[in-house]
Motif scaffolding. Sequence first.
Motif, short mmCIF file in Angstrom:
data_model
loop_
_atom_site.label_atom_id
_atom_site.label_comp_id
_atom_site.label_asym_id
_atom_site.label_seq_id
_atom_site.Cartn_x
_atom_site.Cartn_y
_atom_site.Cartn_z
N ASN A 56 -7.16 108.08 10.29
CA ASN A 56 -6.00 107.27 9.86
C ASN A 56 -6.40 105.90 10.30
O ASN A 56 -6.46 105.43 11.52
N ARG A 57 -6.41 104.90 9.38
CA ARG A 57 -6.78 103.48 9.61
C ARG A 57 -5.59 102.55 10.45
O ARG A 57 -5.49 101.49 10.47
N ALA A 58 -4.38 103.32 10.37
CA ALA A 58 -3.16 102.63 10.71
C ALA A 58 -3.21 102.15 12.24
O ALA A 58 -3.66 103.29 13.10
N ALA A 59 -2.89 101.09 12.63
CA ALA A 59 -2.72 100.62 14.10
C ALA A 59 -1.27 100.27 14.43
O ALA A 59 -0.37 100.58 13.62
N VAL A 60 -0.99 99.84 15.53
CA VAL A 60 0.34 99.50 15.82
C VAL A 60 1.08 98.47 14.97
O VAL A 60 2.18 98.83 14.54
N SER A 61 0.33 97.44 14.50
CA SER A 61 1.03 96.43 13.76
C SER A 61 0.28 95.88 12.47
O SER A 61 0.53 95.10 11.98
N GLY A 62 -0.34 97.06 12.01
CA GLY A 62 -1.14 96.81 10.58
C GLY A 62 -2.09 98.06 10.49
O GLY A 62 -1.82 99.12 11.12
N TYR A 63 -3.06 97.65 9.57
CA TYR A 63 -4.03 98.84 9.26
C TYR A 63 -5.52 98.10 8.93
O TYR A 63 -5.46 96.90 8.62
N TRP A 64 -6.45 98.88 9.26
CA TRP A 64 -7.94 98.69 8.82
C TRP A 64 -8.10 98.96 7.34
O TRP A 64 -8.04 99.91 6.87
#
Length: 103
Positions: free
Chosen positions: A65-73
């Motif tokens: 899962n490339r989702a992070a706290v305030s966006g995504y990779w």
Amino acid sequence: MVGKNSSEHLPPGFRFHPTDEELIMYYLPNQATSRPCPVSIIPEFDVYKFDPWQLPGLKIWIRPNRAAVSGYWKATGTDKAIYSGSTYVGIKKALVFLQRKVP
């Protein structure tokens, strides 16, 4: 994860700069088969759970899962083929961080 004490066993001036080929051929097989590395110098964590500005403060580095706290990779650019001699052994991807919701 690597603790502070693991670096105490390394000689002064030790630097770990493996090539892409060395990572794939010598370190990844241990990881894939749940065997330990000869020296605990490669930490394991989910980089995608962090925003890019959080990474420099961490003492650890390494799809899910490339989702992070305030966006995504997001993967970008051309993938780079990794070879061991003339044998294709892997691929290297470039990622950029997009500060917005996952589409």
